[in-house]
Motif scaffolding. Structure first.
Motif, PDB file in Angstrom:
ATOM      1  N   PHE A  50       0.966  -1.262  -0.139  1.00  0.00           N
ATOM      2  CA  PHE A  50       0.100  -0.120  -0.006  1.00  0.00           C
ATOM      3  C   PHE A  50       1.017   1.297   0.123  1.00  0.00           C
ATOM      4  O   PHE A  50       2.054   1.297   0.118  1.00  0.00           O
ATOM      5  CB  PHE A  50      -0.840  -0.091   1.134  1.00  0.00           C
ATOM      6  N   PRO A  51       0.324   2.438  -0.265  1.00  0.00           N
ATOM      7  CA  PRO A  51       0.989   3.641  -0.087  1.00  0.00           C
ATOM      8  C   PRO A  51       1.579   3.850   1.089  1.00  0.00           C
ATOM      9  O   PRO A  51       1.081   3.256   2.135  1.00  0.00           O
ATOM     10  CB  PRO A  51       0.039   4.697  -0.804  1.00  0.00           C
ATOM     11  N   PHE A  68      -7.809   8.353  -1.946  1.00  0.00           N
ATOM     12  CA  PHE A  68      -8.730   7.076  -1.842  1.00  0.00           C
ATOM     13  C   PHE A  68      -8.695   6.186  -2.984  1.00  0.00           C
ATOM     14  O   PHE A  68      -8.711   5.181  -2.718  1.00  0.00           O
ATOM     15  CB  PHE A  68      -9.985   7.747  -1.602  1.00  0.00           C
ATOM     16  N   GLU A  69      -8.750   6.669  -4.149  1.00  0.00           N
ATOM     17  CA  GLU A  69      -8.349   5.965  -5.341  1.00  0.00           C
ATOM     18  C   GLU A  69      -7.449   4.886  -5.349  1.00  0.00           C
ATOM     19  O   GLU A  69      -7.325   3.992  -5.756  1.00  0.00           O
ATOM     20  CB  GLU A  69      -8.581   6.717  -6.565  1.00  0.00           C
ATOM     21  N   GLU A  70      -6.143   5.643  -4.945  1.00  0.00           N
ATOM     22  CA  GLU A  70      -4.879   4.954  -4.941  1.00  0.00           C
ATOM     23  C   GLU A  70      -4.921   3.995  -3.892  1.00  0.00           C
ATOM     24  O   GLU A  70      -4.486   2.615  -4.097  1.00  0.00           O
ATOM     25  CB  GLU A  70      -3.782   5.996  -4.582  1.00  0.00           C
ATOM     26  N   LEU A  71      -5.454   4.076  -2.656  1.00  0.00           N
ATOM     27  CA  LEU A  71      -5.839   3.253  -1.667  1.00  0.00           C
ATOM     28  C   LEU A  71      -6.931   1.862  -2.031  1.00  0.00           C
ATOM     29  O   LEU A  71      -6.203   0.709  -1.933  1.00  0.00           O
ATOM     30  CB  LEU A  71      -6.251   3.666  -0.531  1.00  0.00           C
ATOM     31  N   MET A  72      -7.645   2.415  -2.713  1.00  0.00           N
ATOM     32  CA  MET A  72      -8.579   1.207  -3.134  1.00  0.00           C
ATOM     33  C   MET A  72      -8.087   0.292  -4.315  1.00  0.00           C
ATOM     34  O   MET A  72      -8.118  -0.907  -4.355  1.00  0.00           O
ATOM     35  CB  MET A  72      -9.781   1.748  -3.438  1.00  0.00           C
ATOM     36  N   THR A  73      -7.300   0.784  -5.313  1.00  0.00           N
ATOM     37  CA  THR A  73      -6.495   0.382  -6.263  1.00  0.00           C
ATOM     38  C   THR A  73      -5.605  -0.815  -5.573  1.00  0.00           C
ATOM     39  O   THR A  73      -5.312  -2.036  -6.055  1.00  0.00           O
ATOM     40  CB  THR A  73      -5.753   1.153  -7.122  1.00  0.00           C
ATOM     41  N   PHE A  94      -4.417  -9.897   6.801  1.00  0.00           N
ATOM     42  CA  PHE A  94      -3.124  -8.905   7.396  1.00  0.00           C
ATOM     43  C   PHE A  94      -3.530  -7.784   6.406  1.00  0.00           C
ATOM     44  O   PHE A  94      -3.180  -6.843   6.621  1.00  0.00           O
ATOM     45  CB  PHE A  94      -2.254  -9.698   6.962  1.00  0.00           C
ATOM     46  N   HIS A  95      -3.866  -7.971   5.047  1.00  0.00           N
ATOM     47  CA  HIS A  95      -3.979  -6.662   4.170  1.00  0.00           C
ATOM     48  C   HIS A  95      -5.062  -5.914   4.676  1.00  0.00           C
ATOM     49  O   HIS A  95      -4.878  -4.606   4.725  1.00  0.00           O
ATOM     50  CB  HIS A  95      -4.415  -7.352   2.717  1.00  0.00           C
ATOM     51  N   LEU A  96      -6.109  -6.384   5.193  1.00  0.00           N
ATOM     52  CA  LEU A  96      -7.050  -5.360   5.757  1.00  0.00           C
ATOM     53  C   LEU A  96      -6.559  -4.570   6.949  1.00  0.00           C
ATOM     54  O   LEU A  96      -7.141  -3.398   7.005  1.00  0.00           O
ATOM     55  CB  LEU A  96      -8.426  -6.325   6.094  1.00  0.00           C
ATOM     56  N   TRP A  97      -5.902  -5.039   7.683  1.00  0.00           N
ATOM     57  CA  TRP A  97      -5.132  -4.406   8.459  1.00  0.00           C
ATOM     58  C   TRP A  97      -4.401  -3.138   8.040  1.00  0.00           C
ATOM     59  O   TRP A  97      -4.514  -2.013   8.549  1.00  0.00           O
ATOM     60  CB  TRP A  97      -4.341  -5.383   9.804  1.00  0.00           C
ATOM     61  N   SER A  98      -3.430  -3.596   7.276  1.00  0.00           N
ATOM     62  CA  SER A  98      -2.732  -2.498   6.542  1.00  0.00           C
ATOM     63  C   SER A  98      -3.596  -1.254   5.960  1.00  0.00           C
ATOM     64  O   SER A  98      -3.372  -0.118   5.946  1.00  0.00           O
ATOM     65  CB  SER A  98      -1.992  -3.083   5.639  1.00  0.00           C
ATOM     66  N   PHE A  99      -4.628  -1.822   5.313  1.00  0.00           N
ATOM     67  CA  PHE A  99      -5.745  -1.024   4.726  1.00  0.00           C
ATOM     68  C   PHE A  99      -6.418   0.020   5.499  1.00  0.00           C
ATOM     69  O   PHE A  99      -6.449   1.260   5.800  1.00  0.00           O
ATOM     70  CB  PHE A  99      -6.663  -1.677   3.858  1.00  0.00           C
ATOM     71  N   THR A 100      -6.839  -0.542   6.741  1.00  0.00           N
ATOM     72  CA  THR A 100      -7.685   0.027   7.597  1.00  0.00           C
ATOM     73  C   THR A 100      -6.817   1.057   8.645  1.00  0.00           C
ATOM     74  O   THR A 100      -7.310   2.246   8.935  1.00  0.00           O
ATOM     75  CB  THR A 100      -8.196  -0.635   8.708  1.00  0.00           C
ATOM     76  N   ARG A 101      -5.416   0.627   8.730  1.00  0.00           N
ATOM     77  CA  ARG A 101      -4.576   1.651   9.355  1.00  0.00           C
ATOM     78  C   ARG A 101      -4.544   3.119   8.614  1.00  0.00           C
ATOM     79  O   ARG A 101      -4.462   3.963   9.490  1.00  0.00           O
ATOM     80  CB  ARG A 101      -3.011   1.284   9.143  1.00  0.00           C
ATOM     81  N   ARG A 102      -4.700   2.980   7.454  1.00  0.00           N
ATOM     82  CA  ARG A 102      -4.609   4.258   6.440  1.00  0.00           C
ATOM     83  C   ARG A 102      -5.856   5.129   6.577  1.00  0.00           C
ATOM     84  O   ARG A 102      -5.649   6.199   6.148  1.00  0.00           O
ATOM     85  CB  ARG A 102      -4.226   3.735   5.251  1.00  0.00           C
ATOM     86  N   ILE A 103      -6.862   4.395   6.857  1.00  0.00           N
ATOM     87  CA  ILE A 103      -8.237   5.181   7.255  1.00  0.00           C
ATOM     88  C   ILE A 103      -8.654   5.473   8.568  1.00  0.00           C
ATOM     89  O   ILE A 103      -9.677   6.134   8.634  1.00  0.00           O
ATOM     90  CB  ILE A 103      -9.279   4.621   6.336  1.00  0.00           C
ATOM     91  N   SER A 191      11.743  -5.308  11.635  1.00  0.00           N
ATOM     92  CA  SER A 191      12.397  -5.269  10.114  1.00  0.00           C
ATOM     93  C   SER A 191      11.591  -5.406   9.055  1.00  0.00           C
ATOM     94  O   SER A 191      11.735  -5.096   7.768  1.00  0.00           O
ATOM     95  CB  SER A 191      13.488  -6.379  10.003  1.00  0.00           C
ATOM     96  N   LEU A 192      10.303  -5.553   9.238  1.00  0.00           N
ATOM     97  CA  LEU A 192       9.163  -5.663   8.070  1.00  0.00           C
ATOM     98  C   LEU A 192       9.149  -4.131   7.403  1.00  0.00           C
ATOM     99  O   LEU A 192       9.190  -3.205   8.135  1.00  0.00           O
ATOM    100  CB  LEU A 192       8.088  -6.185   8.621  1.00  0.00           C
ATOM    101  N   PRO A 193       8.885  -4.186   6.296  1.00  0.00           N
ATOM    102  CA  PRO A 193       8.846  -2.770   5.465  1.00  0.00           C
ATOM    103  C   PRO A 193       7.889  -1.812   6.038  1.00  0.00           C
ATOM    104  O   PRO A 193       8.501  -0.714   6.297  1.00  0.00           O
ATOM    105  CB  PRO A 193       8.585  -3.096   4.033  1.00  0.00           C
ATOM    106  N   GLU A 194       6.775  -2.137   6.395  1.00  0.00           N
ATOM    107  CA  GLU A 194       5.872  -1.251   7.006  1.00  0.00           C
ATOM    108  C   GLU A 194       6.239  -0.867   8.218  1.00  0.00           C
ATOM    109  O   GLU A 194       6.059   0.219   8.951  1.00  0.00           O
ATOM    110  CB  GLU A 194       4.459  -1.715   6.832  1.00  0.00           C
ATOM    111  N   SER A 195       7.034  -1.796   9.062  1.00  0.00           N
ATOM    112  CA  SER A 195       7.294  -1.539  10.447  1.00  0.00           C
ATOM    113  C   SER A 195       8.575  -0.354  10.700  1.00  0.00           C
ATOM    114  O   SER A 195       8.248   0.428  11.208  1.00  0.00           O
ATOM    115  CB  SER A 195       7.952  -2.849  11.325  1.00  0.00           C
TER     116      SER A 195
END
Length: 434
Positions: A50-51, A68-73, A94-103, A191-195
């Motif tokens: 995700f962005p 928003f469009e970038e996130l949904m894509t 796990f993806h939904l967690w990353s998504f919801t963090r951003r909103i 060490s994960l990228p998002e972390s």
């Protein structure tokens, strides 16, 4: 509905911490030979999907259509990726967690809300086996509208991955493999990228939450030293998480069963300073509580019972209170007839409804769940951390009996020694012969 998607706030944090406790504290097989430090994290965590999350930490401003469009894509790409479809329920979660963090923080418009809701419903239709997991996210959107002051962290969710960290069954000893795996898991999660892009945000709670699992078991002195050294090395590798890692290290060295509890110095509800070490020689229950906490209030009848049952025993109940206003606990203790000494660990707040649960004592002792009760023996050694209600009474009663038995055995040895000394001398006759 303003910021209805910011529900991810309170709920996702609570859900994430719940998983951290329940999902990672499974008892191990106890067989070091079959447990390795090889970690199998989800593909959803191993690369950025995700962005950059920092772009969505906009202080509660409206979420732009472009963002928003970038996130949904990105969400659609993640949900249809080959890696995701190979294990959809786990990876999608796990993806939904990353998504919801951003909103969680931006103000999401009504049309955007509808788009997300429709997408999740279509996703549940396509993957019926994962409907419960998807509906969990949907339900959070429908029932919560509180805005989050900060974005939910990523490290805690990574550490909650099932089987990533394993702990012994309550009261049992850690294996060497469990200690090594814990250190490897923390290293991997940080060490994960998002972390790595977000270590300073929320990492303290998520990493320190490991302390709850640590309290289940016991570490040998050698394991404790190895764990402390490993955490010190991680502090150097991840300076942004150094403070949180220091708390885990402190927990291992001082707050696990079998360790001498750190001293507490503070003022009671009457403003008089006292110390935990003043109660050496007694069995002590250190009770972290607050009138704001329903389960804490549920312990009051048992505490009254203990005050009566152990009135003539070397037993002390000591409270650590987290209410925002001192008068709250003073009135509660009087009304509930809880005549035991209590440190007030709260802080004066402009809003009386604000919970002040991050006081210096609770913070040092790594307390994030309420109530938390530590049971110490007469030497100040932590014996139990997971007893409440009737189980707490039973535990303390058993420790009282153990203490009596030790004292009786010590007295018996003294008496036997005195008898032996007299016998060795023997009776002496008038001419000095035995």
């Amino acid at each position: 509905m303003r910021r209805s998607l910011a529900i991810i706030g309170a709920v996702v944090v609570s859900f994430g911490l719940g998983v951290l406790v329940a999902g990672t504290t499974g008892a191990s097989t106890g067989d070091d030979a079959v447990m390795s430090t090889e970690l199998n994290l989800p593909a959803a965590a191993e690369r950025p999907w995700f962005p950059d999350a920092a772009r969505y930490d906009n202080g509660g401003e409206p979420l732009s259509d472009e963002s928003f469009e970038e996130l949904m894509t990105a969400l659609e790409a993640a949900m249809t990726a080959e890696e995701t479809l190979a294990d959809f329920e786990s990876e999608a979660d796990f993806h939904l967690w990353s998504f919801t963090r951003r909103i969680a923080i931006p103000e999401v418009g009504e049309e955007q809300q509808e788009r997300i809701g429709a997408y999740l419903e279509a996703l549940a239709e396509q993957h019926p086996d994962a409907r419960d997991m998807i509906e969990r996210t949907t339900n959070m959107l429908e029932y919560y509208a509180a805005a989050m002051p900060t974005m939910p962290d990523f490290v805690g969710r990574a550490l909650s991955w099932p089987g990533l960290i394993t702990y012994p069954a309550p009261g049992e000893a850690f294996t060497d493999a469990q200690v090594d795996r814990m250190l490897a898991a923390i290293d991997a999660a940080l060490s994960l990228p998002e972390s790595t892009a977000d270590l300073e945000r929320g990492v303290e709670v998520s990493v320190s939450g490991i302390g709850w699992g640590l309290q289940r078991g016991r570490m040998s002195d050698e394991q404790t030293a190895r764990a402390a050294a490993g955490l010190a090395a991680l502090q150097e590798s991840y300076p942004a998480a150094a403070e949180a890692l220091a708390r885990v290290r402190f927990h291992i060295e001082y707050l696990m069963p079998g360790r001498v509890a750190p001293n507490i110095v503070g003022k009671d509800t009457e403003g008089v300073e006292f110390e935990l070490e003043e109660y050496r020689g007694k069995i002590v229950a250190v009770i972290f509580s607050g009138q704001w906490c329903g389960p804490c209030r549920g312990e009051y009848p048992y505490q009254r019972a203990m005050l009566d049952l152990f009135d003539e025993e070397d037993v002390a109940l000591l409270g650590v209170n987290s209410d925002a206003e001192l008068k709250t606990i003073v009135e509660a203790k009087k009304g509930e007839r809880l005549a035991y000494r209590t440190w007030w660990d709260g802080h004066s707040q402009p809003d009386a409804d604000v919970v002040a649960a991050n006081g210096p004592i609770a913070t040092e002792w790594g307390v994030y769940g309420w109530p938390t009760i530590f049971v110490l023996d007469e030497e100040g050694v932590i014996r139990h951390t997971d007893k409440r209600g009737g189980a707490l009474i039973e535990t303390i009663d058993g420790m009282v009996m153990e203490k009596r038995m030790r004292e009786w055995e010590a007295e018996s040895e003294v008496e036997e020694g005195e008898v032996d000394a007299e016998t060795e001398g023997g009776p002496v006759d008038e001419v000095g012969t035995v």
